[in-house]
Design a protein around this motif. Structure first.
Motif: not given
Length: 60
Positions: A22-23, A36-39, A43-45, A55-57
């Motif tokens: 639930d992020a 802070a919640k994302c693992i 799955a979203c992508a 991805p954050a990078d």
């Protein structure tokens, strides 16, 4: 590493129910991911029709 949702988001909501932690929530003009919640599962992508979760990078 976490994911973020870029400006390509069309607010369709396909990603939100796929997140196992639930992020993802609806923001003002697009969906957003709580880092802070994302693992980093991706799955979203996998379900996004416009490839908005990245991805954050790969931040713009």
């Amino acid at each position: 590493m976490t994911y973020f949702i870029n400006h390509d988001c069309i607010s369709c909501g396909a990603c939100e129910p796929e997140c196992p932690v639930d992020a993802i929530s609806e923001g003002e003009d697009k969906f957003v991911i709580d880092a802070a919640k994302c693992i980093d599962c991706g799955a979203c992508a996998d379900v996004c029709p416009v490839d908005a979760p990245k991805p954050a990078d790969e931040a713009e």
